[in-house]
Design a protein around this motif. Structure first.
Motif, PDB file in Angstrom:
ATOM      1  N   SER A   1       0.872  -1.186   0.000  1.00  0.00           N
ATOM      2  CA  SER A   1       0.000   0.000   0.000  1.00  0.00           C
ATOM      3  C   SER A   1       0.899   1.224   0.000  1.00  0.00           C
ATOM      4  CB  SER A   1      -0.907   0.044   1.237  1.00  0.00           C
ATOM      5  OG  SER A   1      -0.189   0.525   2.358  1.00  0.00           O
TER       6      SER A   1
ATOM      7  N   GLU B   1      -1.147   4.995   4.319  1.00  0.00           N
ATOM      8  CA  GLU B   1      -2.481   4.429   4.046  1.00  0.00           C
ATOM      9  C   GLU B   1      -2.418   2.904   4.196  1.00  0.00           C
ATOM     10  OE1 GLU B   1      -5.316   5.998   2.960  1.00  0.00           O
ATOM     11  OE2 GLU B   1      -4.322   7.950   3.121  1.00  0.00           O
ATOM     12  N   PHE B   2      -3.445   2.324   4.739  1.00  0.00           N
ATOM     13  CA  PHE B   2      -3.659   0.869   4.749  1.00  0.00           C
ATOM     14  C   PHE B   2      -2.477   0.069   5.306  1.00  0.00           C
ATOM     15  CE2 PHE B   2      -5.968   2.615   0.993  1.00  0.00           C
ATOM     16  CZ  PHE B   2      -7.221   2.649   1.594  1.00  0.00           C
ATOM     17  N   LYS B   3      -2.160   0.330   6.559  1.00  0.00           N
ATOM     18  CA  LYS B   3      -1.210  -0.541   7.263  1.00  0.00           C
ATOM     19  C   LYS B   3      -1.892  -1.888   7.491  1.00  0.00           C
ATOM     20  CE  LYS B   3       0.911   3.303   9.672  1.00  0.00           C
ATOM     21  NZ  LYS B   3       1.141   3.981  10.938  1.00  0.00           N
TER      22      LYS B   3
ATOM     23  N   THR C   1      -4.783  -5.171   2.186  1.00  0.00           N
ATOM     24  CA  THR C   1      -4.663  -3.772   1.766  1.00  0.00           C
ATOM     25  C   THR C   1      -5.443  -3.496   0.480  1.00  0.00           C
ATOM     26  OG1 THR C   1      -2.636  -4.303   0.604  1.00  0.00           O
ATOM     27  CG2 THR C   1      -2.417  -3.481   2.856  1.00  0.00           C
TER      28      THR C   1
ATOM     29  N   ARG D   1      -9.171  -3.314   1.116  1.00  0.00           N
ATOM     30  CA  ARG D   1      -9.484  -2.095   1.876  1.00  0.00           C
ATOM     31  C   ARG D   1      -9.373  -0.853   0.993  1.00  0.00           C
ATOM     32  NH1 ARG D   1      -5.335  -3.022   5.980  1.00  0.00           N
ATOM     33  NH2 ARG D   1      -5.759  -0.939   6.758  1.00  0.00           N
ATOM     34  N   ALA D   2      -8.403  -0.844   0.093  1.00  0.00           N
ATOM     35  CA  ALA D   2      -8.270   0.304  -0.825  1.00  0.00           C
ATOM     36  C   ALA D   2      -9.511   0.394  -1.707  1.00  0.00           C
ATOM     37  CB  ALA D   2      -7.008   0.165  -1.661  1.00  0.00           C
TER      38      ALA D   2
ATOM     39  N   ALA E   1     -12.531   1.566   0.248  1.00  0.00           N
ATOM     40  CA  ALA E   1     -12.443   2.992   0.596  1.00  0.00           C
ATOM     41  C   ALA E   1     -12.638   3.885  -0.622  1.00  0.00           C
ATOM     42  CB  ALA E   1     -11.087   3.278   1.238  1.00  0.00           C
TER      43      ALA E   1
ATOM     44  N   ALA F   1     -10.490   4.260  -3.030  1.00  0.00           N
ATOM     45  CA  ALA F   1      -9.227   4.934  -3.359  1.00  0.00           C
ATOM     46  C   ALA F   1      -9.061   5.043  -4.871  1.00  0.00           C
ATOM     47  CB  ALA F   1      -8.062   4.144  -2.759  1.00  0.00           C
TER      48      ALA F   1
ATOM     49  N   HIS G   1      -3.347   3.549  -5.569  1.00  0.00           N
ATOM     50  CA  HIS G   1      -2.901   2.565  -4.582  1.00  0.00           C
ATOM     51  C   HIS G   1      -1.447   2.293  -4.933  1.00  0.00           C
ATOM     52  CE1 HIS G   1      -3.388  -0.633  -1.730  1.00  0.00           C
ATOM     53  NE2 HIS G   1      -3.483  -1.631  -2.585  1.00  0.00           N
TER      54      HIS G   1
ATOM     55  N   GLU H   1       3.257   4.097  -7.312  1.00  0.00           N
ATOM     56  CA  GLU H   1       1.812   4.317  -7.327  1.00  0.00           C
ATOM     57  C   GLU H   1       1.205   3.601  -8.530  1.00  0.00           C
ATOM     58  OE1 GLU H   1       1.036   8.549  -6.331  1.00  0.00           O
ATOM     59  OE2 GLU H   1      -0.337   8.361  -8.044  1.00  0.00           O
TER      60      GLU H   1
END
Ligand code: GRF
Length: 204
Positions: free
Chosen positions: A114, A118-120, A124, A127-128, A131, A133, A136, A157
């Motif tokens: 990630s 963001e997103f520890k 991940t 969750r991205a 959210a 996003a 990522h 990225e």
């Protein structure tokens, strides 16, 4: 020529990042050599690739140790015996004790899927997506006692695209992981990047 830095890679599973590091180190002029691959799981798929590349592999099964500290002591002994300079965590799914992490401060790095902070933690990609996003990616960072919180060396990225699911997005990120992890290792091995206190210092 300066002596190449000696690297141990710690894995728990597939080992595709480990393979990317091994491939990079096999290329002429890479400033580090992969001396050892250690897995805490006997069934880690990555072990076969390492062995096929002539790299010493060790299984240190965490289930056979009474405590986290005992496991880390055994790990430390092994790294010292082989005079390892740098430790790369590559999908290593065990929390290391603070004492061990401090010993390797500035000499141990990890890849995380990630764009930290963001997103520890886990899952991940899901969750991205959840959210919403738009972008990522992945991060190589120095390891500090707090999980996924170490100073960042490099990030890459990727866009989150319409129609992405966890697998598609994960594959796009993984491609970048394989690209930047060897670059980060090269930077550390040549002192182009180093940790001073909590700060990443770059030169060159
Ligand atoms: C990678 O996504 C890495 O970022 C994370 O765990 C995964 C390991 O994959 N820490 P592999 O074992 O390197 O294929």
């Amino acid at each position: 020529m300066r002596k190449r830095k000696s690297v141990a890679i710690l894995i728990s599973g597939r080992g595709s990042n480990m393979a990317a590091l091994i491939d990079a180190a096999n290329r002429y002029g890479f400033p580090a050599e992969i001396t050892l691959v250690i897995s805490n799981r006997p069934d880690a798929k990555g072990l076969a690739f390492a062995a096929a590349n002539g790299i010493a592999t060790v299984v240190l099964d965490h289930k056979l140790f009474d405590s986290r500290e005992k496991f880390d002591e055994a790990l430390q002994k092994m790294l010292e015996a082989l005079r390892i300079d740098i430790v790369c965590l590559a999908g290593f799914m065990r929390i290391l004790s603070d004492g061990f992490v401090e010993k390797w401060r500035g000499r141990m790095i990890n890849i995380h899927p990630s764009l930290l902070p963001e997103f520890k933690g886990l899952d991940t990609h899901a969750r991205a997506l959840a959210a919403g996003a738009k972008k990522h990616g992945c991060t190589v960072h120095f390891v500090v006692p707090e999980l996924d919180a170490g100073p960042v060396i490099l990030q890459a990225e990727v866009p989150v695209e319409a129609g992405d699911d966890e697998a598609k997005l994960g594959a796009r990120v993984l491609q970048q992981e394989h690209r930047i992890y060897p670059i980060a290792l090269r930077m550390l091995a040549t002192d182009e990047v180093r940790l001073e206190g909590d700060r990443v210092v770059r030169s060159g």
